[in-house]
Design a protein around this motif. Structure first.
Motif, PDB file in Angstrom:
ATOM      1  N   ILE A 181      -6.295  22.545  -0.337  1.00 54.13           N
ATOM      2  CA  ILE A 181      -5.302  21.599   0.191  1.00 54.13           C
ATOM      3  C   ILE A 181      -4.007  21.832  -0.582  1.00 54.13           C
ATOM      4  N   ASP A 182      -2.915  22.111   0.139  1.00 48.20           N
ATOM      5  CA  ASP A 182      -1.651  22.393  -0.555  1.00 48.20           C
ATOM      6  C   ASP A 182      -1.014  21.103  -1.075  1.00 48.20           C
ATOM      7  N   GLY A 183       0.023  21.273  -1.870  1.00 42.32           N
ATOM      8  CA  GLY A 183       0.667  20.140  -2.516  1.00 42.32           C
ATOM      9  C   GLY A 183       1.298  19.145  -1.558  1.00 42.32           C
ATOM     10  N   LEU A 184       1.887  19.621  -0.460  1.00 38.07           N
ATOM     11  CA  LEU A 184       2.507  18.690   0.493  1.00 38.07           C
ATOM     12  C   LEU A 184       1.464  17.785   1.147  1.00 38.07           C
ATOM     13  N   ALA A 185       0.335  18.368   1.538  1.00 39.01           N
ATOM     14  CA  ALA A 185      -0.742  17.563   2.141  1.00 39.01           C
ATOM     15  C   ALA A 185      -1.312  16.595   1.104  1.00 39.01           C
ATOM     16  N   ALA A 186      -1.474  17.061  -0.124  1.00 43.88           N
ATOM     17  CA  ALA A 186      -1.989  16.195  -1.192  1.00 43.88           C
ATOM     18  C   ALA A 186      -1.016  15.054  -1.464  1.00 43.88           C
ATOM     19  N   LEU A 187       0.272  15.360  -1.490  1.00 44.47           N
ATOM     20  CA  LEU A 187       1.306  14.341  -1.715  1.00 44.47           C
ATOM     21  C   LEU A 187       1.222  13.238  -0.663  1.00 44.47           C
ATOM     22  N   LYS A 188       1.114  13.632   0.593  1.00 42.19           N
ATOM     23  CA  LYS A 188       1.037  12.645   1.677  1.00 42.19           C
ATOM     24  C   LYS A 188      -0.179  11.735   1.508  1.00 42.19           C
ATOM     25  N   LYS A 215      -9.148  13.633  -5.221  1.00 46.00           N
ATOM     26  CA  LYS A 215     -10.327  12.955  -5.764  1.00 46.00           C
ATOM     27  C   LYS A 215      -9.980  12.308  -7.108  1.00 46.00           C
ATOM     28  N   LEU A 216      -9.351  13.065  -8.000  1.00 49.85           N
ATOM     29  CA  LEU A 216      -8.973  12.516  -9.305  1.00 49.85           C
ATOM     30  C   LEU A 216      -7.971  11.372  -9.160  1.00 49.85           C
ATOM     31  N   PHE A 217      -7.044  11.526  -8.244  1.00 55.88           N
ATOM     32  CA  PHE A 217      -6.028  10.497  -8.000  1.00 55.88           C
ATOM     33  C   PHE A 217      -6.701   9.171  -7.658  1.00 55.88           C
ATOM     34  N   ARG A 218      -7.712   9.239  -6.799  1.00 59.26           N
ATOM     35  CA  ARG A 218      -8.457   8.025  -6.414  1.00 59.26           C
ATOM     36  C   ARG A 218      -9.195   7.426  -7.609  1.00 59.26           C
ATOM     37  N   ASP A 219      -9.721   8.300  -8.473  1.00 60.34           N
ATOM     38  CA  ASP A 219     -10.541   7.839  -9.603  1.00 60.34           C
ATOM     39  C   ASP A 219      -9.719   7.283 -10.761  1.00 60.34           C
ATOM     40  N   ILE A 220      -8.607   7.937 -11.087  1.00 64.74           N
ATOM     41  CA  ILE A 220      -7.890   7.559 -12.323  1.00 64.74           C
ATOM     42  C   ILE A 220      -6.629   6.735 -12.087  1.00 64.74           C
ATOM     43  N   HIS A 221      -6.161   6.635 -10.854  1.00 65.91           N
ATOM     44  CA  HIS A 221      -4.969   5.849 -10.519  1.00 65.91           C
ATOM     45  C   HIS A 221      -3.775   6.189 -11.427  1.00 65.91           C
ATOM     46  N   PRO A 222      -3.310   7.445 -11.395  1.00 60.21           N
ATOM     47  CA  PRO A 222      -2.201   7.813 -12.278  1.00 60.21           C
ATOM     48  C   PRO A 222      -0.893   7.144 -11.860  1.00 60.21           C
ATOM     49  N   ASP A 223      -0.022   6.981 -12.843  1.00 59.28           N
ATOM     50  CA  ASP A 223       1.314   6.443 -12.586  1.00 59.28           C
ATOM     51  C   ASP A 223       2.267   7.557 -12.181  1.00 59.28           C
ATOM     52  N   ILE A 224       2.038   8.753 -12.756  1.00 52.97           N
ATOM     53  CA  ILE A 224       2.895   9.915 -12.522  1.00 52.97           C
ATOM     54  C   ILE A 224       2.013  11.122 -12.212  1.00 52.97           C
ATOM     55  N   VAL A 225       2.451  11.934 -11.253  1.00 52.63           N
ATOM     56  CA  VAL A 225       1.741  13.172 -10.905  1.00 52.63           C
ATOM     57  C   VAL A 225       2.739  14.315 -10.940  1.00 52.63           C
ATOM     58  N   THR A 226       2.362  15.416 -11.617  1.00 53.90           N
ATOM     59  CA  THR A 226       3.132  16.651 -11.474  1.00 53.90           C
ATOM     60  C   THR A 226       2.320  17.511 -10.514  1.00 53.90           C
ATOM     61  N   LEU A 227       2.956  18.016  -9.465  1.00 53.62           N
ATOM     62  CA  LEU A 227       2.224  18.608  -8.348  1.00 53.62           C
ATOM     63  C   LEU A 227       2.847  19.914  -7.885  1.00 53.62           C
ATOM     64  N   ALA A 253      -4.209  11.889 -18.099  1.00 58.87           N
ATOM     65  CA  ALA A 253      -5.468  11.304 -17.639  1.00 58.87           C
ATOM     66  C   ALA A 253      -6.344  12.312 -16.913  1.00 58.87           C
ATOM     67  N   GLY A 254      -5.748  13.427 -16.479  1.00 63.81           N
ATOM     68  CA  GLY A 254      -6.534  14.431 -15.787  1.00 63.81           C
ATOM     69  C   GLY A 254      -5.690  15.608 -15.361  1.00 63.81           C
ATOM     70  N   THR A 255      -6.378  16.704 -15.053  1.00 61.95           N
ATOM     71  CA  THR A 255      -5.724  17.888 -14.496  1.00 61.95           C
ATOM     72  C   THR A 255      -6.577  18.373 -13.329  1.00 61.95           C
ATOM     73  N   ALA A 256      -5.905  18.978 -12.353  1.00 59.91           N
ATOM     74  CA  ALA A 256      -6.606  19.490 -11.174  1.00 59.91           C
ATOM     75  C   ALA A 256      -6.040  20.853 -10.808  1.00 59.91           C
ATOM     76  N   ARG A 257      -6.878  21.693 -10.196  1.00 63.53           N
ATOM     77  CA  ARG A 257      -6.454  23.062  -9.870  1.00 63.53           C
ATOM     78  C   ARG A 257      -6.130  23.268  -8.394  1.00 63.53           C
ATOM     79  N   ASP A 258      -6.348  22.220  -7.573  1.00 60.55           N
ATOM     80  CA  ASP A 258      -5.981  22.311  -6.161  1.00 60.55           C
ATOM     81  C   ASP A 258      -5.828  20.905  -5.600  1.00 60.55           C
ATOM     82  N   GLY A 259      -5.323  20.822  -4.387  1.00 65.85           N
ATOM     83  CA  GLY A 259      -5.054  19.528  -3.789  1.00 65.85           C
ATOM     84  C   GLY A 259      -6.288  18.689  -3.542  1.00 65.85           C
ATOM     85  N   GLU A 260      -7.390  19.339  -3.196  1.00 58.24           N
ATOM     86  CA  GLU A 260      -8.633  18.607  -2.935  1.00 58.24           C
ATOM     87  C   GLU A 260      -9.109  17.901  -4.208  1.00 58.24           C
TER      88      GLU A 260
END
Length: 124
Positions: free
Chosen positions: A60-67, A41-53, A30-37
């Motif tokens: 924004i690093d992956g741990l902050a994005a995960l939280k 934003k994409l996470f809010r827009d597309i509501h994914p079921d699974i994220v590879t991070l 549903a989407g790809t992103a190059r950083d946590g920020e």
């Protein structure tokens, strides 16, 4: 209906590799992103079921994005894909809500095993 996946990594090559490795599953990239920020934003827009991070990324690093992702949609499954091999970082990621942690460099078999495990853990 296919589950939606968001792939997050600062490396275009890794994003492409993950897309290729996930192609054999009934999943929609549903989407790809190059950083946590961008990922949040994409996470809010597309509501994914699974994220590879990835963890190590600009802005924004992956741990902050995960939280942040877990606050927005706690049921989303997040698989950390990182070159960091530090046990404390792995534990922090798992404590923050990551479902799995796999190390880079990734192989098709490692991704297949991880996704199969994630899919088997999904609530019906």
């Amino acid at each position: 209906m296919a589950l939606k996946v968001l792939i997050v990594d600062d490396s275009q090559i890794m994003r492409d590799v993950m897309q290729k490795f996930l192609a054999g599953f009934d999943l929609e990239i549903a989407g790809t992103a190059r950083d946590g920020e961008e990922a949040i934003k994409l996470f809010r827009d597309i509501h994914p079921d699974i994220v590879t991070l990835d963890i190590t990324m600009p802005r924004i690093d992956g741990l902050a994005a995960l939280k942040e992702m877990k606050k927005i949609r706690p049921e989303a499954q997040v698989m950390i894909v990182s070159a960091i091999n530090d046990k404390s970082v792995v534990l922090k990621a798992l404590d923050a809500g990551a479902a799995l942690f796999i190390n880079k460099p990734v192989s098709a078999e490692a991704v297949k095993t991880a996704i199969t495990k994630l899919l088997s853990q999904r609530q019906p």
